[in-house]
Write an enzyme that holds these catalytic residues in place. Structure first.
Site, mmCIF file in Angstrom:
data_model
loop_
_atom_site.group_PDB
_atom_site.id
_atom_site.type_symbol
_atom_site.label_atom_id
_atom_site.label_comp_id
_atom_site.label_asym_id
_atom_site.label_seq_id
_atom_site.Cartn_x
_atom_site.Cartn_y
_atom_site.Cartn_z
ATOM 1 N N ASN A 539 1.629 -111.715 -87.348
ATOM 2 C CA ASN A 539 0.993 -111.330 -86.091
ATOM 3 C C ASN A 539 1.328 -109.927 -85.615
ATOM 4 O OD1 ASN A 539 -0.701 -113.395 -85.470
ATOM 5 N ND2 ASN A 539 0.535 -114.274 -83.832
ATOM 6 N N LEU A 565 -1.793 -116.274 -80.569
ATOM 7 C CA LEU A 565 -1.393 -117.590 -81.048
ATOM 8 C C LEU A 565 -2.575 -118.362 -81.624
ATOM 9 C CD1 LEU A 565 1.115 -118.768 -78.273
ATOM 10 C CD2 LEU A 565 1.595 -117.658 -80.456
ATOM 11 N N ASN A 567 -4.359 -117.349 -83.878
ATOM 12 C CA ASN A 567 -4.398 -117.060 -85.314
ATOM 13 C C ASN A 567 -3.862 -118.224 -86.152
ATOM 14 O OD1 ASN A 567 -5.439 -114.500 -84.840
ATOM 15 N ND2 ASN A 567 -3.394 -113.557 -84.720
ATOM 16 N N ASN A 671 0.486 -118.952 -75.014
ATOM 17 C CA ASN A 671 1.127 -120.264 -75.055
ATOM 18 C C ASN A 671 0.035 -121.330 -75.173
ATOM 19 O OD1 ASN A 671 2.927 -122.466 -74.699
ATOM 20 N ND2 ASN A 671 4.184 -121.269 -73.279
ATOM 21 N N CYS A 672 0.430 -122.556 -75.461
ATOM 22 C CA CYS A 672 -0.410 -123.755 -75.339
ATOM 23 C C CYS A 672 -1.421 -123.963 -76.467
ATOM 24 C CB CYS A 672 -1.171 -123.763 -74.011
ATOM 25 S SG CYS A 672 -0.118 -123.628 -72.562
ATOM 26 N N GLU A 673 -1.334 -123.227 -77.572
ATOM 27 C CA GLU A 673 -2.315 -123.450 -78.641
ATOM 28 C C GLU A 673 -2.197 -124.850 -79.237
ATOM 29 O OE1 GLU A 673 1.295 -122.528 -80.968
ATOM 30 O OE2 GLU A 673 0.477 -121.908 -79.030
ATOM 31 N N ASP A 674 -0.975 -125.395 -79.316
ATOM 32 C CA ASP A 674 -0.793 -126.741 -79.851
ATOM 33 C C ASP A 674 -1.309 -127.798 -78.880
ATOM 34 O OD1 ASP A 674 1.149 -126.038 -78.048
ATOM 35 O OD2 ASP A 674 2.818 -126.953 -79.135
#
Length: 750
Positions: A539, A565, A567, A671-674
């Site tokens: 990144n 994130l 990516n 944040n929070c991609e998962d």
């Protein structure tokens, strides 16, 4: 015996017994047992933390009672393909997909002890594979170590998809003696088998009555205990190659004889230079599979037994083969050595190869392999017992230093023992010089405790440190002993699903500040059995060169145009496996945990299967740690920092137009991609979308560097709580979903 003599003996006996008791032997015995119990308890705790007995029991049950530890090994069989016999690649390199077996792609080994055991023929291993091609069907004959008789039988399987999957047909040949090396060939319209029957002292040829399961003895072609023999028609004559290890001066695994005839049924005449080999076992004299002819040249496969039995296969080009002369030279085999050690199915040895050309012109090969050297289980047991014996010495030493053990051997064994000895005993001692020397040795040995106590003062700080250090050595030795005796072969093996193995791509996202994490990460996970490739999503910063990493699988650096994130879930057409393990570069866990997660995902490829559960509920929604999910006995989210996903499904959902607003929120908060991916899965299905697997242990290495976006837990959780509220409005909530822990029969989700 007179009353006087009996009374005298009784008095002496009571005297020695008194010495034994007064010498503190009971106290010493109690101390000895107490220490052993303490050390054993520590070793039991170690075994509970390190070993995985529930998984082993589950695997054994799945294997139908077979696949027991065997001193001969844990052999299995793999398939290889190539444009020539010198360019063979394992089946996993061909990207053969089999949806019905959850193999994406199919990976070696393709036949194991579990294959036969699940088919109703319990075995400990399978080895010595030979192919027989009949139209579109390929038959595989191999040795199967029978669990009941503990001898080799000949089993057979069939494949109609060029070896990707195999149907176990049953036992083709079972005799009262050990059978192996089932060399199958055709002659004048009939199909014959010439297995090794050296235990019988004969070389036998069987003819198929009803191929492939019914065979009849056709002829005993040689009354010699020939080992690993084959017959081949070359330049107008039939040649028989085999080893006879029974002769005087014959070197085991280093001897080879040649015989010739006008018929594969004999009579056979010996070669003028027999034995053509009688040399070191590492040379490759013993046959290691079927010979083959390529471009008119005969090639022989031999096995190198130098380091251990069946260490590797060697290939020889036969330059001269006549009744009077024989000459061959070694040539490259063309099969890559395994690099994953015991985590590879053939990491320790591979000793048999049969390669044949299919009607399509493609070459197919079958090879057996093992994770451990020959006799490894016995060596482990010996080392384990030696470690436990050393612990006994350690305990005695500690007892001596603490004063719990007054003497090392009973006083009446020594020449200076107290008390009056009988005349018979004294006479026997004078006439037996060995006994006298033993007693003198015991006397000197009993002086050691006083010497040691004088040298080590246990009431001082230094003395206590010495005792503590010796006790620590005892703990290490006891754990080592338990590990050797009960810890298995040390391999972190993959778990089959529907009898098949597969591979996955490991994907991680990182940047230049975490390069030290990444190097450790790649070195560790590249050795896991089912890892096919490692993709590093780079990144930020100057990317490393793939050659900078100590990896046994390909490492691909995917440099991104911007630091996002999102990516992590970008579409990647270069990924060749259906399964992707998204694993943060700061998480270290065992390969066994990874393999268990992969197996669970193959059972449920439509789910996110991972190692970090969360429970999202309440009003307002609040992001909480795993402890909250445990307290409320359930979860509805799996963090994708350590989770298996379907690369096609997950990446398409994440990059769909419907997910655009969610991706923008991820970029805004970094944040929070998962969390977003969990909502996208839940939004797409009304059924279960997540599955938890408990790791034995996991270490977050970012705690040692501080290079992590979540190092401020309070801020991190507040941002995620805001994401939960936003995503719930976009894609619906998760509060109505909840799955309990400990719902699997294998106990992997406790």
């Amino acid at each position: 015996m007179s009353l006087k003599c009996w009374c005298r003996w009784k008095c002496e006996h009571q005297h020695y017994r008194g010495l034994f008791l007064n010498g503190g032997s009971y106290k010493g015995l109690v101390f000895f047992l107490g220490c052993f119990v303490a050390l054993g308890s520590i070793a039991t705790l170690y075994a509970w933390l390190v070993f995985t007995p529930p998984y082993a029991v589950a695997a054994q049950a799945a294997a139908g009672g077979g696949c027991q530890e065997d001193n001969e090994g844990s052999w299995s069989i793999g398939v290889f393909y190539g444009n020539s016999p010198f360019s063979l690649k394992p089946i996993e390199a061909m990207n053969i997909m089999r949806d019905e077996s959850a193999a994406w792609p199919v990976a070696n080994p393709v036949v194991t002890c579990a294959s036969t055991s699940e088919a109703g023929f319990p075995s400990n291993f399978v080895a010595d594979p030979f192919l027989y091609v009949q139209g579109d069907a390929i038959y595989l004959f191999y040795e199967m170590k029978n669990l009941i008789t503990m001898q080799g039988d000949i089993a057979v399987a069939r494949s109609v998809d060029k070896g990707a999957t195999w149907q176990q047909l049953g036992i083709a040949l079972d005799e009262d003696w050990h059978l192996s090396y089932p060399y199958v060939f055709s002659y004048r319209g009939e199909i014959y088998m010439m297995p090794e029957s050296s235990e019988k002292g004969q070389l036998r040829v069987y003819r198929a009555l009803d191929f492939p399961l019914q065979w009849k003895l056709e002829k005993v072609v040689m009354k010699k205990p020939m080992v690993d023999s084959f017959v081949i028609n070359h330049k107008g004559k039939f040649w028989l190659f085999g080893s006879d290890h029974s002769g005087f001066g014959s070197k085991k695994n280093g001897q080879l004889e040649i015989w010739y005839s006008d018929s594969p049924l004999g009579p056979w005449k010996p070669h003028k230079k027999n034995p053509v080999y009688n040399t070191d076992r590492s040379v490759g004299a013993r046959n290691g599979g079927r010979p083959f002819i390529h471009d008119g040249i005969l090639y022989r496969v031999g096995q190198d037994c130098g380091e251990t039995y069946g260490r590797r296969v060697r290939l020889f080009k036969v330059e001269v083969l006549t009744q009077d002369e024989f000459k061959e030279v070694e040539v490259p085999l063309g099969v890559e050595e395994p690099y994953k050690g015991r985590n590879a199915w053939n990491g320790a040895r591979y000793h048999h190869l049969d390669v044949q050309q299919l009607p399509s012109g493609e070459w197919i090969g079958v090879m057996d392999g093992d994770r451990v050297p020959s006799g490894y289980s016995v060596r482990r047991f010996i080392l384990g017992c030696a470690s436990v014996a050393a612990v006994a010495v350690i305990v005695v030493l500690i007892g001596v230093l603490l004063g719990a053990v007054k003497c090392i051997v009973p006083l009446n064994w020594s020449s200076h023992g107290l008390g009056k000895k009988s005349n018979a005993f004294l006479a026997w001692g004078r006439s037996n010089m060995l006994s006298s020397k033993v007693r003198r040795f015991c006397s000197r040995l009993n002086r050691v405790p006083s010497f040691l106590r004088g040298w080590v003062k246990v009431n001082t700080c230094v003395g206590r440190c010495i005792v503590a250090f010796i006790f620590a050595i005892g703990v290490v030795l006891m754990c080592t002993g338990v590990h050797y005796i009960y810890g298995g072969n040390g391999a972190e093996e993959p778990y089959p699903w529907k009898g098949h193995y597969s591979q996955f791509t490991l994907l991680t996202m990182t940047y230049d500040a975490r390069i030290w994490n990444l190097k450790m990460y790649v070195k560790h996970y590249s050795r896991c059995s089912s890892v096919k490739e490692i993709v590093v999503v780079w990144n930020k910063g100057v990317p490393p060169d793939p050659s900078d990493f100590d990896s046994v699988v390909p490492v691909r650096i995917r440099v991104e145009a911007r630091n996002s994130l999102n990516n992590r879930f970008r579409m990647d057409p270069l990924i060749k496996t259906r399964a992707v393990l998204e694993l943060d570069d700061d998480i270290m866990m065992t390969c066994d945990d990874v393999e268990r997660g992969f197996k669970v995902w193959r059972e449920h490829p439509d789910r996110i299967v991972g190692f970090y559960p969360r429970l999202i509920n309440g009003n307002p929604l609040k992001y909480r740690a795993e402890k909250y999910a445990r307290k409320h006995d359930g979860y509805n989210m799996i963090l994708t920092g350590a989770a298996f996903i379907d690369s096609q499904v997950a990446f398409e959902r994440y990059n769909s137009p419907q997910a655009r607003l969610g991706r923008e929120l991820v970029d805004k908060n970094f944040n929070c991609e998962d969390v977003l991916l969990n909502y996208l899965y839940a939004n797409a299905s009304s059924s279960r979308t997540v599955e938890y697997v408990k790791p034995a242990w996991a270490i977050d290495t970012s705690k040692f560097s501080g290079a992590a976006i979540s190092k401020n837990t309070k801020v991190h959780y507040r941002i995620r709580s805001n994401c939960l509220a936003e995503f719930s409005q976009m894609y619906g909530g998760l509060a109505g979903r909840k799955w309990v822990f400990d719902g699997r029969k294998d106990g992997w989700d406790v």
